[in-house]
Design a protein around this motif. Structure first.
Motif, PDB file in Angstrom:
ATOM      1  N   GLY A  31       0.809  -1.218   0.000  1.00 45.82           N
ATOM      2  CA  GLY A  31       0.000   0.000   0.000  1.00 45.82           C
ATOM      3  C   GLY A  31       0.840   1.264   0.000  1.00 45.82           C
ATOM      4  N   GLN A 103      -8.829   7.359   2.593  1.00 40.51           N
ATOM      5  CA  GLN A 103      -7.676   7.210   1.701  1.00 40.51           C
ATOM      6  C   GLN A 103      -6.762   6.096   2.198  1.00 40.51           C
ATOM      7  N   ILE A 104      -6.478   6.105   3.508  1.00 41.21           N
ATOM      8  CA  ILE A 104      -5.601   5.058   4.061  1.00 41.21           C
ATOM      9  C   ILE A 104      -6.285   3.701   3.938  1.00 41.21           C
ATOM     10  N   ASN A 106      -8.252   2.751   1.627  1.00 43.15           N
ATOM     11  CA  ASN A 106      -8.187   2.332   0.220  1.00 43.15           C
ATOM     12  C   ASN A 106      -6.793   1.882  -0.188  1.00 43.15           C
ATOM     13  N   MET A 107      -5.785   2.375   0.505  1.00 40.24           N
ATOM     14  CA  MET A 107      -4.402   2.109   0.099  1.00 40.24           C
ATOM     15  C   MET A 107      -3.756   1.040   0.971  1.00 40.24           C
TER      16      MET A 107
ATOM     17  N   GLY B  96       1.052  11.467   3.643  1.00 43.22           N
ATOM     18  CA  GLY B  96      -0.186  10.681   3.700  1.00 43.22           C
ATOM     19  C   GLY B  96      -1.020  10.930   4.929  1.00 43.22           C
ATOM     20  N   THR B 102      -5.223  14.659  -2.388  1.00 48.57           N
ATOM     21  CA  THR B 102      -6.168  13.591  -2.726  1.00 48.57           C
ATOM     22  C   THR B 102      -6.544  13.584  -4.210  1.00 48.57           C
ATOM     23  N   LYS B 108     -11.208   5.115  -6.393  1.00 50.15           N
ATOM     24  CA  LYS B 108     -10.998   5.205  -4.943  1.00 50.15           C
ATOM     25  C   LYS B 108     -10.137   6.408  -4.590  1.00 50.15           C
ATOM     26  N   VAL B 109     -10.528   7.113  -3.523  1.00 50.47           N
ATOM     27  CA  VAL B 109      -9.725   8.267  -3.105  1.00 50.47           C
ATOM     28  C   VAL B 109      -8.394   7.779  -2.536  1.00 50.47           C
ATOM     29  N   MET B 110      -7.332   8.455  -2.929  1.00 49.78           N
ATOM     30  CA  MET B 110      -6.003   8.098  -2.448  1.00 49.78           C
ATOM     31  C   MET B 110      -5.163   9.351  -2.254  1.00 49.78           C
ATOM     32  N   TYR B 111      -4.109   9.211  -1.433  1.00 53.34           N
ATOM     33  CA  TYR B 111      -3.145  10.290  -1.253  1.00 53.34           C
ATOM     34  C   TYR B 111      -2.088  10.169  -2.351  1.00 53.34           C
ATOM     35  N   THR B 114       1.625   9.540  -1.660  1.00 55.31           N
ATOM     36  CA  THR B 114       2.038   8.265  -1.083  1.00 55.31           C
ATOM     37  C   THR B 114       1.846   7.132  -2.086  1.00 55.31           C
ATOM     38  N   ASP B 119       4.033   3.345 -10.296  1.00 57.61           N
ATOM     39  CA  ASP B 119       3.061   2.344  -9.859  1.00 57.61           C
ATOM     40  C   ASP B 119       1.635   2.754 -10.248  1.00 57.61           C
ATOM     41  N   GLY B 184     -10.228  11.797   6.211  1.00 58.73           N
ATOM     42  CA  GLY B 184      -8.831  11.733   5.784  1.00 58.73           C
ATOM     43  C   GLY B 184      -8.298  13.064   5.287  1.00 58.73           C
TER      44      GLY B 184
END
Lengths: 325, 212
Positions: A31, A103-104, A106-107, B96, B102, B108-111, B114, B119, B184
């Motif tokens: 992740g 977010q965390i 999801n990752m 993160g 974001t 999907k929401v992600m930072y 990070t 990738d 988040g």
């Protein structure tokens, strides 16, 4: 961040061949929620990063009569949405939901949660797991408000794992695979309190990958996790308690109570568990178990409050497991 | 950013390709163009080890491909901002935690601070730049304006993307769900009341609007 070479293998076999025999040669990336920060802060400076997200056999949640198999790269979000986790393993589900950032969730991955490095600010500033300066730990006389209240050193960081306490309470095992073989060890044995500067806080070796988590069936096992935190949004809990109770009628036949964020490993509160073994679940016996959860604590100058929180967390987790929460 | 302006980086890139190629096919000398080297390296060595110098990548952002080259250590956030001039995602904590970076990756929401850029290849990346349609701001963006849901504005792009990602999954949320759904993202100015109201308003407006 130090530059590194990068590989994204598609099979476990390929991934294992890319690992080194010493720490620092190759780091595993899943992740990334911890790994990338560790590299940005130069706490980890691997020569190679091996991304295992493309390895299909490391994914997936499988539920059967034998229990739950959680692949290492399963995300918190996948765990949260799994019906079996929600119904049969509420201790695990609550632990997942305690990670308060979508977010965390999801990752971040299940394997990564167990392998993440401590959040101790001395460790993250480069003083190592034992927070040593001139051969002496900085923690006892420093700012130790979030540090360990159990274990008595020489390491004083707290295990940051969200899933660890719940998995240990539920009797889970983890599978560690290297190019030369594999071993399955209990989740409890996976976590280690380092005794010197060169040792790590988990049993994982540099040439191994944690591939899966195996959780035994929990139908009929009353289980819950209760988390005490400073704020509702994204933050680390101050103390968590996970409980799993096997029942014979109204009597507790086997009890496992595990505290989180109170020691360098998830902390089995053996005395609290013993206080309930063979007894009925009543407000009185729950209170006795909660009181026993603080036994043996050796708080530091700034964290005695966590002993009380540990008792409260155990009490509320037991009440929740018993259906009276 | 054109590679022609970066001789130093270009050199490293071709070094990587040559090494990969030589390892793959066992040739010890030869003169070939960079493009051929890359293709050969890809075909021959499995699994491919890239870097530590720059490697060419393609990112699928807001429905269209962007080509650039980055070192493997480059985060998606830095690639967006420094290589592709997509500067809506903000670099604030870079660890993160704060949510200002974001973006939405595969729904999907992600930072983005990070995630490694290398990738993020092959995944659908949505940034704030792609939200407006035909020059009209997205319903979430409009609701942020209407509810005065920003002060200094630095966290706003991250909040808007977090809100969009949240509403895609929870089209009819309660106030409490909005609160935890945006857990988040941080705002140092403390505009949370306006943000939550904006998300509830946007939910109302988006209902039935299929492509909003």
């Amino acid at each position: 961040m130090q530059a590194f070479e990068y590989a994204s293998p598609s099979t476990l076999h390929e991934a294992l061949a890319l690992l080194g025999s010493q720490w620092g040669e190759a780091d595993v990336l899943a992740g990334g929620t911890d790994q990338i920060s560790l590299m940005k802060d130069f706490i980890h400076t691997p020569k190679r990063v091996v991304n295992i997200k493309g390895v299909k056999e490391l994914g997936g949640i499988h539920h059967s009569a034998q229990g739950l198999r959680i692949g290492a790269t399963v995300t918190f979000d996948e765990l949260a949405g799994n019906p079996a986790v929600r119904t049969e393993y509420p201790a695990l589900h609550s632990a997942v939901m305690g990670v308060a950032s979508p977010q965390i969730r999801n990752m971040g991955t299940a394997g990564g949660d167990l392998c993440q490095r401590p959040r101790c600010w001395y460790y993250r500033r480069g003083f190592g797991l034992l927070a040593l300066q001139d051969g002496k730990s900085l923690v006892p006389n420093g700012d130790n408000r979030y540090h360990a209240i159990f274990g008595g050193g020489p390491a004083y960081f707290v295990s940051p794992s969200s899933l660890g306490p719940a998995l240990i309470a539920l009797g889970a095992k983890v599978k560690l695979v290297s190019a030369s073989g594999q071993r399955v060890i209990s989740a409890e044995k996976f976590f280690v309190s380092p005794q010197n500067e060169s040792s790590r806080e988990t049993a994982l070796l540099p040439n191994e990958i944690l591939t899966e988590i195996q959780v035994p069936p929990a139908r009929g096992v009353k289980n819950a996790t209760y988390e005490i935190r400073q704020k509702e949004a994204l933050d680390w809990p101050l103390v968590t308690a996970s409980v799993a109770l096997q029942m014979q009628g109204s009597t507790v036949s086997k009890c496992s109570i595990v505290l989180g964020h109170v020691a360098p490993t998830p902390w089995s509160a053996a005395k609290a568990s013993q206080a309930l073994d063979g007894k009925a679940l009543t407000p009185e016996t729950i209170q006795q178990a909660a009181e026993a959860a603080g036994d043996g604590a050796t708080p530091l100058s700034g964290n005695e409050y966590k002993v009380k929180l540990a008792r409260v967390a155990v009490k509320r987790a037991l009440l929740e497991a018993s259906g009276k929460g | 950013m054109s590679l022609k302006q970066e001789p130093e980086k270009r050199k490293r890139k071709s070094n990587f390709s040559r090494r990969g190629f030589l390892q793959g096919v066992g040739i010890t000398s030869g003169v070939l163009t960079t493009g051929v080297l890359e293709k050969e390296a890809e075909a021959q060595s499995s699994p491919k080890v890239a870097g530590p110098g720059e490697v060419p990548i393609t990112l699928q952002i807001n429905g269209r491909p962007y080509k650039t080259s980055v070192e493997p250590r480059t985060t998606l956030l830095d690639a967006l901002r420094h290589r592709l001039d997509l500067t809506a995602a903000k670099r604030v904590c870079d660890r993160g935690t704060c949510g200002a970076c974001t973006v939405i990756v595969d729904g999907k929401v992600m930072y983005s601070c990070t995630v490694l850029a290398i990738d993020a290849q092959g995944r659908q990346i949505q940034t704030l730049e792609g939200l407006a349609q035909n020059g009209k701001p997205h319903a979430v963006s409009r609701a942020f304006v209407a509810n005065d849901a920003q002060q200094c504005g630095y966290c706003t792009p991250g909040f808007v993307m977090a809100a969009k990602g949240f509403l895609d999954k929870n089209p009819n949320p309660t106030y409490e769900e909005v609160k935890s759904g945006l857990g988040g993202n941080l705002c140092r100015c403390g505009t949370y009341m306006g943000v939550r109201k904006a998300v509830l308003d946007a939910a109302k407006e988006m209902k039935g609007a299929k492509n909003a």
